[in-house]
Enzyme design. Structure first.
Site, PDB file in Angstrom:
ATOM      1  N   LYS A 104      -4.116   1.094   2.366  1.00  0.00           N
ATOM      2  CA  LYS A 104      -5.431   1.542   1.900  1.00  0.00           C
ATOM      3  C   LYS A 104      -6.161   2.256   3.031  1.00  0.00           C
ATOM      4  O   LYS A 104      -5.893   1.989   4.198  1.00  0.00           O
ATOM      5  CB  LYS A 104      -6.274   0.314   1.492  1.00  0.00           C
ATOM      6  CG  LYS A 104      -5.840  -0.365   0.220  1.00  0.00           C
ATOM      7  CD  LYS A 104      -6.752  -1.549  -0.089  1.00  0.00           C
ATOM      8  CE  LYS A 104      -6.316  -2.286  -1.341  1.00  0.00           C
ATOM      9  NZ  LYS A 104      -6.461  -1.482  -2.573  1.00  0.00           N
TER      10      LYS A 104
ATOM     11  N   ARG B 265      -0.136  -7.461  -9.795  1.00  0.00           N
ATOM     12  CA  ARG B 265       0.704  -7.678 -10.985  1.00  0.00           C
ATOM     13  C   ARG B 265       2.040  -8.281 -10.603  1.00  0.00           C
ATOM     14  O   ARG B 265       2.647  -9.006 -11.387  1.00  0.00           O
ATOM     15  CB  ARG B 265       0.837  -6.347 -11.751  1.00  0.00           C
ATOM     16  CG  ARG B 265       1.494  -5.249 -10.984  1.00  0.00           C
ATOM     17  CD  ARG B 265       1.174  -3.866 -11.542  1.00  0.00           C
ATOM     18  NE  ARG B 265      -0.159  -3.393 -11.178  1.00  0.00           N
ATOM     19  CZ  ARG B 265      -0.684  -2.236 -11.555  1.00  0.00           C
ATOM     20  NH1 ARG B 265       0.022  -1.411 -12.317  1.00  0.00           N
ATOM     21  NH2 ARG B 265      -1.890  -1.898 -11.190  1.00  0.00           N
TER      22      ARG B 265
HETATM   23  N1  BES Z   1      -6.926  -5.443  -5.159  1.00  0.00           N
HETATM   24  C1  BES Z   1      -6.796  -4.113  -5.632  1.00  0.00           C
HETATM   25  C2  BES Z   1      -7.822  -3.767  -6.712  1.00  0.00           C
HETATM   26  C3  BES Z   1      -9.258  -3.756  -6.264  1.00  0.00           C
HETATM   27  C4  BES Z   1      -9.790  -2.611  -5.722  1.00  0.00           C
HETATM   28  C5  BES Z   1     -10.039  -4.862  -6.418  1.00  0.00           C
HETATM   29  C6  BES Z   1     -11.115  -2.601  -5.318  1.00  0.00           C
HETATM   30  C7  BES Z   1     -11.355  -4.848  -6.022  1.00  0.00           C
HETATM   31  C8  BES Z   1     -11.904  -3.725  -5.463  1.00  0.00           C
HETATM   32  C9  BES Z   1      -5.405  -3.897  -6.205  1.00  0.00           C
HETATM   33  O1  BES Z   1      -4.398  -4.637  -5.595  1.00  0.00           O
HETATM   34  C10 BES Z   1      -5.075  -2.460  -6.018  1.00  0.00           C
HETATM   35  O2  BES Z   1      -4.959  -2.052  -4.903  1.00  0.00           O
HETATM   36  N2  BES Z   1      -4.938  -1.739  -7.111  1.00  0.00           N
HETATM   37  C11 BES Z   1      -4.646  -0.364  -7.078  1.00  0.00           C
HETATM   38  C12 BES Z   1      -3.591  -0.077  -8.114  1.00  0.00           C
HETATM   39  C13 BES Z   1      -3.015   1.296  -8.041  1.00  0.00           C
HETATM   40  C14 BES Z   1      -2.197   1.439  -6.780  1.00  0.00           C
HETATM   41  C15 BES Z   1      -2.151   1.510  -9.268  1.00  0.00           C
HETATM   42  C16 BES Z   1      -5.938   0.394  -7.374  1.00  0.00           C
HETATM   43  O3  BES Z   1      -6.725  -0.071  -8.195  1.00  0.00           O
HETATM   44  O4  BES Z   1      -6.158   1.429  -6.737  1.00  0.00           O
HETATM   45 MN    MN Z   2      -3.594  -3.658  -3.899  1.00  0.00          MN
END
Ligand code: BES
Ligand code: MN
Ligand code: ZN
Length: 486
Positions: free
Chosen positions: A263, A337
């Site tokens: 990230k 997931r």
């Molecule tokens: N933990 C994150 C989702 C999240 C983002 C929760 C911001 C709270 C605040 C999750 O693991 C994630 O990174 N999801 C990705 C999925 C994508 C790579 C398909 C997302 O939402 O960008």
């Molecule tokens: Mn994630």
């Protein structure tokens, strides 16, 4: 916050608070206060507070009146919570140590008073553990509430709500703790201490045991971390012996860097609360156990840290889940997931639950869709969805339903494995839910709650300060009370 009940206002009371409905004032207050309230345009709307000082005997007494809105508004419960919470917010660091809450003649029944106290206690929670240099006037001074004039049954009603408060506070603590303090093993240890003496049964699987069960998806996420993963199971048997349990499953990613699909730096710190689903489940179990809920319930937390490392999984890797289905991991940041799918498979195999509900900070897309007002719910069963949404509505942790359908499911087909862990650009929260559904047994009632926007608040809300909200605990507690009659 210590809450006790007394027959009369103590002689040394320095701060006396009352609850008033819209348009009314407590009969017992002095004319000067009533005139002051009028001059200050105090209307008794929910959460409004008037404060004045009067001489009583040889003492100057600080009197507060908190508004609870219309007596028969449909938002009555939340208005009562707001009244209590407003008192907490106003006096938490005021120098006052105690509020004497005089509800004589306020017309509050036992449940109504319990709602006021719930708001008061929840709003007074803070996490000051790591602040060593707070100035005196920043420190919390308010530590107790003495309730006077409560109606019959109020203490018993409060006892139940105070168990709920413990659950919410526990969830908030887990969420607030940084990831160097809270990791899979320490999450388990905190649950052990929080639940000690309740009779709850705790199973914590280590990586070797998960390996034996073939949990390749969950274990794959933890590969890059020096912290060992855990699958935590909390079993509460408050119902009839042998009755199939209800299951709640939580995503507990104690820190989500994204892994190799790392990230961006700004905001990454938020990912310490990527275990908010697991916290809701653990907090829910605390609430149920502490109030002795008459239901069989299991709470399962998939606990993993997602880090980039030489041993971490790579984009494109293929893992085999406990269900036997293979997954092409195209994005290591879509890890929630992967953790949940094995937790869900194990839960169904181990307990054959009447229904399974998962809570997860699963997708950023959910925040785009709903902001910070509602969690998203996906379900394969209308009764289950309706029961959860009703529990959310009446407790204040609201849910909004989203669709599932084969057309969305197709978007996660992979050319090289059974599925891939991401869809395309659109419908990110739905494709994540479709992924989870592939691990749900035929005919098993299941709901998925994506609570990414609800776990942490950058501004104070009506029953929380800035930070961890404890969202979800109340849905679990309310669903068990209203639907399972526990
Ligand atoms: N933990 C994150 C989702 C999240 C983002 C929760 C911001 C709270 C605040 C999750 O693991 C994630 O990174 N999801 C990705 C999925 C994508 C790579 C398909 C997302 O939402 O960008
Ligand atoms: Mn994630
Ligand atoms: Zn995550």
């Amino acid at each position: 916050m210590k809450i006790t009940f007394a027959d009369a206002v103590p002689a040394d009371a320095g701060l006396v608070a009352h609850i008033a409905n819209r348009g009314s004032l407590p009969d017992s207050i002095e004319t000067v206060l009533a005139e002051g309230a009028k001059a200050a345009r105090f209307k008794g709307s929910a959460g409004q507070v008037f404060e004045g000082f009067v001489a009583r005997g040889d003492k100057t007494v600080r009197v507060a009146i908190a508004g609870a809105g219309e007596a028969n508004a449909d938002k009555r419960t939340s208005n009562l919570e707001k009244a209590g919470a407003a008192l907490a917010a106003k006096y938490l660091t005021s120098g006052e140590k105690r509020i004497v809450l005089d509800v004589s003649g306020a017309g509050l029944d036992a449940d109504a008073l319990a709602s006021v106290l719930l708001g008061l206690r929840l709003r007074s929670w803070r996490h000051d553990t790591y602040r060593t240099k707070m100035k005196d006037d920043q420190k919390k001074t308010l530590t107790s509430v003495t309730v006077v004039g409560a109606s019959d049954g109020a203490e018993a009603a409060w006892k139940i709500e105070s168990a709920l408060c413990e659950g919410i506070e526990f969830a908030r603590e887990l969420i607030a703790e940084p990831a160097n303090m809270l990791y899979p093993e320490s999450f388990v240890e905190r649950c052990r201490s929080a639940l000690e003496g309740t009779g709850i049964e705790i199973i914590a699987m280590d990586e070797a045991e998960m390996e034996k069960h073939g949990m390749g998806a969950l274990l794959g996420v933890g590969l890059g971390s020096d912290r060992e993963s855990r699958l935590l199971c909390l079993k509460w048997n408050g119902g009839a012996a042998g009755q199939r349990p209800m299951a709640f499953v939580g995503k507990g990613v104690t820190f989500d860097t994204g892994g190799i699909s790392i990230k961006p730096g700004p905001g990454m710190w938020d990912m310490k609360w990527d275990m908010g689903g697991a916290a809701a489940v653990a907090g829910g179990m605390v609430a149920l156990a502490k109030r002795g809920a008459k239901a069989n319930v299991v709470g399962i937390c998939g606990l993993v840290e997602n880090m980039p490392d030489g041993r971490a999984q790579r984009p494109g890797d293929i893992v085999t889940s406990m269900s036997g289905q293979t997954i092409e991991v195209l994005n290591t940041d879509a890890e929630g997931r992967l953790v949940l799918c094995d937790a869900l498979t194990w839960t169904q195999k181990e307990f054959d639950p009447v229904a399974v509900v998962d809570f997860a900070t699963l997708t950023g897309a959910m925040i785009i869709a709903l902001g910070n007002e509602y969690g998203g719910i996906f379900a394969n069963d209308d009764d289950l969805a309706d029961g959860l949404m009703a529990a959310g509505q009446s407790s204040g942790d609201k849910l909004w339903r989203f669709p599932l359908s084969p057309a969305y499911d197709k978007l996660i087909d992979s050319p090289i494995a059974d599925m891939k862990n991401i869809g395309g650009r659109g419908a990110g929260s739905i494709t994540a839910a479709q992924f989870l559904q592939r691990f749900i047994d035929k005919d098993r009632p299941w709901a998925h709650c994506d609570i990414a926007g609800m776990v942490f608040d950058e501004k104070p809300g009506h029953t929380w300060g800035k930070g961890a909200t404890g969202y979800g605990v109340r849905i679990i507690d309310r669903y068990v009370r209203d639907v399972l009659k526990g």
